[in-house]
Design a protein around this motif. Structure first.
Motif, mmCIF file in Angstrom:
data_model
loop_
_atom_site.group_PDB
_atom_site.id
_atom_site.type_symbol
_atom_site.label_atom_id
_atom_site.label_comp_id
_atom_site.label_asym_id
_atom_site.label_seq_id
_atom_site.Cartn_x
_atom_site.Cartn_y
_atom_site.Cartn_z
ATOM 1 N N ALA A 143 -7.621 -0.815 12.349
ATOM 2 C CA ALA A 143 -7.057 -1.773 13.320
ATOM 3 C C ALA A 143 -5.752 -2.350 12.775
ATOM 4 C CB ALA A 143 -8.064 -2.890 13.571
ATOM 5 N N ASN A 144 -5.753 -2.704 11.467
ATOM 6 C CA ASN A 144 -4.523 -3.243 10.845
ATOM 7 C C ASN A 144 -3.407 -2.197 10.884
ATOM 8 O OD1 ASN A 144 -5.397 -5.811 10.243
ATOM 9 N ND2 ASN A 144 -6.084 -5.299 8.169
ATOM 10 N N ALA A 145 -3.793 -0.940 10.597
ATOM 11 C CA ALA A 145 -2.784 0.134 10.599
ATOM 12 C C ALA A 145 -2.198 0.294 12.006
ATOM 13 C CB ALA A 145 -3.441 1.426 10.134
ATOM 14 N N ASP A 196 -2.109 -1.978 14.293
ATOM 15 C CA ASP A 196 -1.265 -3.161 14.560
ATOM 16 C C ASP A 196 0.127 -2.975 13.944
ATOM 17 O OD1 ASP A 196 -3.225 -4.479 15.948
ATOM 18 O OD2 ASP A 196 -3.912 -5.690 14.227
ATOM 19 N N ALA A 197 0.133 -2.434 12.701
ATOM 20 C CA ALA A 197 1.413 -2.286 11.999
ATOM 21 C C ALA A 197 2.285 -1.201 12.630
ATOM 22 C CB ALA A 197 1.145 -1.958 10.529
ATOM 23 N N MET A 198 1.604 -0.215 13.334
ATOM 24 C CA MET A 198 2.368 0.905 13.888
ATOM 25 C C MET A 198 2.701 0.706 15.370
ATOM 26 S SD MET A 198 0.621 4.243 12.113
ATOM 27 C CE MET A 198 -1.025 3.909 12.664
ATOM 28 N N GLN A 252 -3.773 5.541 5.229
ATOM 29 C CA GLN A 252 -2.326 5.314 5.137
ATOM 30 C C GLN A 252 -1.670 5.420 6.515
ATOM 31 O OE1 GLN A 252 -0.428 7.851 2.282
ATOM 32 N NE2 GLN A 252 1.609 6.980 2.693
ATOM 33 N N ASP A 253 -0.777 4.436 6.787
ATOM 34 C CA ASP A 253 -0.049 4.471 8.070
ATOM 35 C C ASP A 253 1.446 4.529 7.789
ATOM 36 O OD1 ASP A 253 1.165 1.724 7.944
ATOM 37 O OD2 ASP A 253 -0.968 1.139 7.835
ATOM 38 N N ASN A 254 2.214 4.723 8.817
ATOM 39 C CA ASN A 254 3.660 4.684 8.667
ATOM 40 C C ASN A 254 4.219 3.479 9.416
ATOM 41 O OD1 ASN A 254 3.196 5.634 11.233
ATOM 42 N ND2 ASN A 254 4.873 7.136 11.249
ATOM 43 N N PHE A 256 -5.429 -15.494 5.623
ATOM 44 C CA PHE A 256 -3.983 -15.198 5.555
ATOM 45 C C PHE A 256 -3.668 -14.133 6.600
ATOM 46 C CE2 PHE A 256 -0.502 -12.479 4.194
ATOM 47 C CZ PHE A 256 0.507 -13.416 4.060
ATOM 48 N N THR A 257 -2.752 -14.469 7.492
ATOM 49 C CA THR A 257 -2.375 -13.520 8.546
ATOM 50 C C THR A 257 -0.905 -13.704 8.916
ATOM 51 O OG1 THR A 257 -2.857 -12.732 10.771
ATOM 52 C CG2 THR A 257 -3.133 -15.093 10.382
ATOM 53 N N THR A 258 -0.343 -12.615 9.320
ATOM 54 C CA THR A 258 1.049 -12.689 9.805
ATOM 55 C C THR A 258 1.084 -12.455 11.320
ATOM 56 O OG1 THR A 258 1.344 -10.339 9.373
ATOM 57 C CG2 THR A 258 2.038 -11.884 7.633
ATOM 58 N N LYS A 259 -0.141 -12.296 11.873
ATOM 59 C CA LYS A 259 -0.206 -11.960 13.307
ATOM 60 C C LYS A 259 -0.176 -13.239 14.136
ATOM 61 C CE LYS A 259 -2.671 -7.802 12.113
ATOM 62 N NZ LYS A 259 -3.974 -7.159 12.014
ATOM 63 N N PRO A 260 0.535 -13.185 15.191
ATOM 64 C CA PRO A 260 0.705 -14.397 15.998
ATOM 65 C C PRO A 260 -0.522 -14.740 16.847
ATOM 66 C CG PRO A 260 1.867 -12.560 16.993
ATOM 67 C CD PRO A 260 1.288 -12.041 15.772
ATOM 68 N N LYS A 307 -4.355 -13.320 17.786
ATOM 69 C CA LYS A 307 -4.427 -11.902 17.388
ATOM 70 C C LYS A 307 -4.965 -11.743 15.965
ATOM 71 C CE LYS A 307 -1.519 -8.740 19.846
ATOM 72 N NZ LYS A 307 -0.331 -7.895 19.736
ATOM 73 N N GLY A 308 -4.522 -12.625 15.100
ATOM 74 C CA GLY A 308 -4.955 -12.490 13.709
ATOM 75 C C GLY A 308 -5.744 -13.695 13.213
ATOM 76 N N LEU A 309 -6.830 -13.361 12.445
ATOM 77 C CA LEU A 309 -7.629 -14.449 11.852
ATOM 78 C C LEU A 309 -7.440 -14.510 10.332
ATOM 79 C CD1 LEU A 309 -10.946 -13.986 13.783
ATOM 80 C CD2 LEU A 309 -9.458 -15.942 13.938
ATOM 81 N N GLY A 310 -6.955 -13.415 9.769
ATOM 82 C CA GLY A 310 -6.771 -13.393 8.303
ATOM 83 C C GLY A 310 -8.072 -13.217 7.551
ATOM 84 N N LEU A 311 -9.107 -12.609 8.209
ATOM 85 C CA LEU A 311 -10.386 -12.401 7.506
ATOM 86 C C LEU A 311 -10.710 -10.938 7.289
ATOM 87 C CD1 LEU A 311 -12.720 -15.042 9.175
ATOM 88 C CD2 LEU A 311 -12.051 -14.947 6.779
ATOM 89 N N GLY A 312 -9.945 -10.047 7.958
ATOM 90 C CA GLY A 312 -10.266 -8.624 7.911
ATOM 91 C C GLY A 312 -10.258 -8.063 6.504
ATOM 92 N N LEU A 313 -9.202 -8.234 5.793
ATOM 93 C CA LEU A 313 -9.110 -7.663 4.453
ATOM 94 C C LEU A 313 -10.066 -8.366 3.477
ATOM 95 C CD1 LEU A 313 -5.265 -7.029 4.028
ATOM 96 C CD2 LEU A 313 -7.079 -5.363 4.370
ATOM 97 N N THR A 314 -10.175 -9.697 3.634
ATOM 98 C CA THR A 314 -11.083 -10.466 2.774
ATOM 99 C C THR A 314 -12.507 -9.957 2.932
ATOM 100 O OG1 THR A 314 -9.673 -12.359 3.184
ATOM 101 C CG2 THR A 314 -11.779 -12.810 2.153
HETATM 102 P P1 ADP Z 1 -5.577 -10.068 10.502
HETATM 103 O O1 ADP Z 1 -5.620 -8.675 10.817
HETATM 104 O O2 ADP Z 1 -6.506 -10.899 11.314
HETATM 105 O O3 ADP Z 1 -4.236 -10.672 10.389
HETATM 106 P P2 ADP Z 1 -6.293 -9.114 7.925
HETATM 107 O O4 ADP Z 1 -6.965 -9.710 6.798
HETATM 108 O O5 ADP Z 1 -6.918 -7.954 8.440
HETATM 109 O O6 ADP Z 1 -6.164 -10.227 9.031
HETATM 110 O O7 ADP Z 1 -4.806 -8.762 7.600
HETATM 111 C C1 ADP Z 1 -4.018 -9.692 6.974
HETATM 112 C C2 ADP Z 1 -2.567 -9.304 7.144
HETATM 113 O O8 ADP Z 1 -2.234 -8.189 6.392
HETATM 114 C C3 ADP Z 1 -2.105 -9.018 8.413
HETATM 115 O O9 ADP Z 1 -1.787 -10.183 9.204
HETATM 116 C C4 ADP Z 1 -0.912 -8.152 8.184
HETATM 117 O O10 ADP Z 1 0.265 -8.936 8.120
HETATM 118 C C5 ADP Z 1 -1.159 -7.476 6.955
HETATM 119 N N1 ADP Z 1 -1.597 -6.122 7.107
HETATM 120 C C6 ADP Z 1 -2.869 -5.687 6.940
HETATM 121 N N2 ADP Z 1 -2.900 -4.340 7.104
HETATM 122 C C7 ADP Z 1 -1.618 -3.925 7.281
HETATM 123 C C8 ADP Z 1 -1.001 -2.678 7.494
HETATM 124 N N3 ADP Z 1 -1.665 -1.499 7.555
HETATM 125 N N4 ADP Z 1 0.369 -2.646 7.676
HETATM 126 C C9 ADP Z 1 1.091 -3.804 7.631
HETATM 127 N N5 ADP Z 1 0.552 -4.994 7.464
HETATM 128 C C10 ADP Z 1 -0.782 -5.073 7.273
#
Ligand code: ADP
Length: 638
Positions: free
Chosen positions: A534-536, A538-540, A564-566, A583-587, A590-597
C-alpha cells in the motif's frame, strides 16, 4: 639525646663508628678507671694510715730503746771520775813504782769485775798505760802508748771524752769513757773505762727489733743486723776518713757507706728506706722497705735509728686497695643493676603509657567511627525514607502513567483497528454494492462469488482484530505462513487502490524446496505485505510508469523478501523517523503513521526484522527478513 639511626650518605659505612659502641667502650673504660682509682686510693690511704700507726708505735719503741741505750752508756760515766778519789792512783801517777802499779792494777781489776765493764786503765799524761784491770791477760794494755786515741786527747783538753772504738790491742770494740785525773788543777793522768755494749744488740735481736746506733762520725757502732755494723750512714769526707784512719778508732775497717736502694723523706728524722737484704726464708736477696725513725741520744752526739718494716703495712694496704677495688666494682655492678632495673621499669612504664595512649586513641577512633556510622546510618535512614517517599511518588506516577498509557494504547488501538479495517470495509462496501446489483440483475453466480469474497473479508477482519489484539499483547509469533498465498491476498485486497491500475508487477520469489513455509502467522504476514505494498502504491501514485518488484531469496537459513517500488522515495531528513509510531507524510486521514511500526513489530514478534534501503536508481526498497519453517505444510492456510 638522640642519635642518627643511619649514617649520612656522604660517609662510607666502614668509616662510621656506632655511637652506641663508643658509649659502651667509654663506659667500660670509665668503670675500669674508677675501679683502679678506688684501688689506688684504698692502697694509698691504707698505706698512709698504716705508716702513721707504724710511726706512732715506732716512736714509742724508739723512745724506749733510746732510754735503754742512754741508761746503758750513762751508768759508767761516773766510773772514771771515781778513780780521781783513789789515793793509790794518785800516788802511782805522781811516782810510779812496781808496787804501786800492782796495787792499782788489783784495785782496777776488782773495780772492773764489780762494774761489769770491759776494762779500766790509767794513762799517764803522755798517754802510756800505767795500770790496767786486765794486767793479768796476755792482751794487757800495760805499758801501751795510747796517746793517739781521741778520748785521751779530749780528756787532756778537758772535753767529755766518750768514744766508741775498736781496741788496737785485741781489736775488740768497746765504749770508752775517759776522764782527766787532776791534782791541784793539774792533769796528772787519764782514767779510761772501756764498756761492752753488745748486750743492747742482743736484746734488740731477741726482741726482733731492727735498730742501730750511729756515733758522731755517722758510723754504726751498734746494730741488731751485723751486716750494718761499722757502716757509715752518711758519706764520709776524705779528711774525716783520713783522721779516723789515723786515730785507728775503727781499727782498719773500710767504713763503707750504708746505701739504701731508695729513700723517701717523710718528716724530720723519719723516712722510708729500702734495702736489698738477704731473706732467710726465701734464700735470696729481697727488697725490704723500712720506716726509719731517728732520734739523738742524750749527752752524746750519737743517734739511735729504729727500722720498722713496712712490708706488712704495704701488704695490708694492697689488701685494702684490692678490697676497695672489689667494693667499687660491686658498687658499680649494683649501680648498673639498679640502672638496668630503672631502665626496665621506665621501658615498661613507657610501654604501658604507649599502650594506654594507643588504647585511648583506638577508643577515640572507635567513638569517631561510631559517630560517623551513626551519622551515616541516620543519613541512610533519611535517604531510605526519601527513597521510599520517592518510590511511593514514583509508584503513584507510574500508576498514573499506566493509566494514561492504557488510555493512549486504547486510542492507538482504536486508531489502528480503524486503519486496518478501513480497506476491507471499503472493499466490503464495493462488493456488497456490486452484489446487490448482480442480484437485481439475477446474476446469481457472480453474486454468490461476491458473497463468498465478502465472507472471506469478514473473516480477515476478524483475524485483523485478533492480530491487533496480539500486537497489543506483544505476544511472540509461533505461526507459519505461505508467502505466495499472502502476496496474492494482499494484492487482491489492494486492487481497488488508485495506483493499482497500470501497475507493472515483477514477482521473483525463489524457494529452496516446494511449499516452503515462513515462521509467522499467515494473517500477520498478509498485514505486513498489505502495509508495504500500500505504501509503495501510495509512493507511485504520481508516477507514469509504476513498477513494483517482489523479490524473495533464501539467505542463511532465513528468507529475505524485498518489496521495491520506483516511487518518489523517502527524503533524507525523514528517514530516521520512518519506524516511529504515528509518523506520516500523508495528508489528512490518508495516513496514520502506524503501518511501518506495526509491520516491524509483527516481524520482530516472529523472530524476523524489517529494514529499509534507498536505491540510487530511485524509489524505496523494504527488506523483510523472516525465519523459515523447516517442517512440511500440513494444513492449508487461509
Ligand atoms: P502511513 O502509510 O499511514 O503514512 P506508514 O507507517 O505506513 O504510515 O508510513 C509512514 C511513511 O513512510 C509514509 O507517510 C511515507 O511518507 C513513507 N513511506 C512508507 N513507504 C514508502 C514508500 N514505499 N515510498 C515512499 N515513502 C514511503
Amino acid at each position: 639525646m638522640q642519635y642518627p639511626t643511619a649514617p649520612p650518605d656522604c660517609i662510607p659505612t666502614e668509616l662510621t663508628v656506632k655511637p652506641r659502641r663508643i658509649r659502651r667502650l667509654s663506659l667500660i673504660s670509665l668503670m675500669l678507671a674508677l675501679i683502679v682509682g678506688c684501688g689506688y686510693i684504698g692502697y694509698t690511704v691504707s698505706e698512709y694510715f698504716g705508716i702513721q700507726a707504724l710511726s706512732e708505735n715506732g716512736q714509742r719503741q724508739l723512745e724506749l730503746n733510746a732510754r735503754s741505750v742512754e741508761s746503758e752508756i750513762s751508768k759508767y760515766t761516773y766510773l772514771p771520775s771515781l778513780l780521781e778519789l783513789e789515793f793509790n792512783v794518785e800516788r802511782l801517777l805522781s811516782t810510779p813504782t812496781t808496787y804501786r802499779r800492782h796495787l792499782v792494777n788489783e784495785y782496777l781489776e776488782g773495780l772492773n769485775q764489780r762494774s761489769g765493764s770491759l776494762a779500766i786503765y790509767i794513762l799517764n799524761p803522755q798517754g802510756r798505760v800505767l795500770a790496767t784491770s786486765n794486767w793479768r791477760d796476755a792482751t794487757s794494755y800495760l805499758g801501751e802508748d795510747l796517746s793517739f786515741r781521741a778520748y785521751f786527747k779530749d780528756a787532756l783538753e778537758g772535753r767529755a771524752a766518750r768514744f766508741y772504738g775498736i781496741g788496737s790491742t785485741a781489736g775488740e770494740p768497746g765504749y770508752y769513757l775517759a776522764h782527766a785525773l787532776k791534782k791541784n788543777d793539774k792533769v796528772i793522768g787519764v782514767a779510761v773505762v772501756k764498756v761492752r755494749l753488745e748486750g743492747l744488740e742482743q736484746r734488740w735481736e731477741k726482741a726482733r727489733l731492727q735498730a742501730y746506733v750511729s756515733d758522731e762520725n755517722g758510723i754504726i757502732i751498734l746494730s741488731s743486723n751485723q751486716a750494718r755494723w761499722l757502716k757509715a750512714v752518711r758519706p764520709l769526707p776524705a779528711e774525716t776518713r783520713e783522721r779516723l784512719a789515723r786515730s785507728l778508732q775503727y781499727h782498719w775497717w773500710a767504713l763503707e757507706e750504708l746505701q739504701p736502694l731508695s729513700r723517701k723523706h717523710l718528716a724530720d728524722g723519719t723516712e722510708l728506706v729500702s734495702f736489698a737484704e738477704d731473706s732467710k726464708s726465701q734464700g735470696k736477696s729481697a727488697n725490704i722497705t723500712y720506716l726509719s725513725q731517728r732520734r739523738p741520744l742524750v749527752d752524746t752526739a750519737w743517734h739511735i735509728t729504729l727500722l720498722s718494716p713496712v712490708n706488712d703495712v704495704q701488704r695490708a694496704a694492697f689488701s685494702h686497695g684490692l678490697l676497695a677495688s672489689v667494693a667499687c666494682a660491686l658498687l658499680i655492678f649494683l649501680g648498673l643493676a639498679l640502672n638496668q632495673r630503672r631502665r626496665m621499669i621506665a621501658t615498661r612504664l613507657a610501654a604501658r603509657e604507649a599502650l594506654i595512649q594507643a588504647n585511648n586513641e583506638l577508643e577515640r577512633k572507635i567513638a569517631e567511627r561510631t559517630a560517623d556510622l551513626q551519622a551515616s546510618n541516620l543519613r541512610l535512614q533519611a535517604e531510605v525514607r526519601e527513597r521510599q517517599q520517592a518510590e511511593t511518588t514514583l509508584r503513584q506516577t507510574q500508576d498514573d502513567l499506566i493509566q494514561a498509557g492504557k488510555l493512549a494504547v486504547i486510542g492507538q488501538m482504536s486508531t489502528a483497528i480503524a486503519h486496518e479495517l478501513n480497506q476491507p470495509l471499503a472493499a466490503l462496501r464495493t462488493l456488497s454494492g456490486n452484489t446487490i446489483r448482480f442480484l437485481q440483475r439475477g446474476v446469481l453466480d457472480v453474486a454468490s462469488s461476491n458473497l463468498q469474497t465478502i465472507g472471506e473479508l469478514v473473516d480477515r477482519m476478524g483475524k485483523i482484530t485478533g492480530s491487533l489484539r496480539a500486537f497489543a499483547r506483544r505476544a511472540d509469533d509461533h505461526g507459519q505462513a505461505d508467502l505466495e498465498q499472502a502476496i496474492d491476498a494482499a494484492l487482491k485486497l489492494l486492487q481497488g487502490h488508485p495506483a493499482f491500475d497500470g501497475l507493472t508487477l515483477e514477482k521473483d520469489c525463489q524457494y529452496s524446496r516446494e511449499n516452503m513455509l515462513l515462521g509467522i502467522e499467515q494473517t500477520r504476514l498478509e498485514q505486513i505485505l498489505i502495509n508495504l505494498i500500500a505504501n509503495a502504491l501510495d509512493a507511485m501514485t504520481e508516477q507514469n510508469q509504476r513498477q513494483l518488484c517482489l523479490t524473495g531469496r533464501e539467505q542463511d537459513s532465513r528468507y529475505l523478501l524485498t518489496v521495491q517500488d520506483n516511487g518518489i522515495g523517502i527524503p533524507v531528513d525523514i528517514r530516521a523517523h520512518l519506524f516511529e509510531p504515528f509518523f506520516t507524510t500523508k495528508p489528512g486521514e490518508k495516513g496514520l503513521g502506524l503501518g511501518l511500526t506495526l509491520s516491524a513489530s509483527l516481524a520482530a514478534a516472529a523472530g524476523g526484522n524489517l529494514s529499509v534501503q534507498h536505491p540510487e536508481s530511485g524509489g524505496t526498497a523494504f527488506l523483510l527478513n523472516l525465519p523459515i519453517i523447516t517442517g512440511h505444510k500440513d494444513e492449508p492456510h487461509d
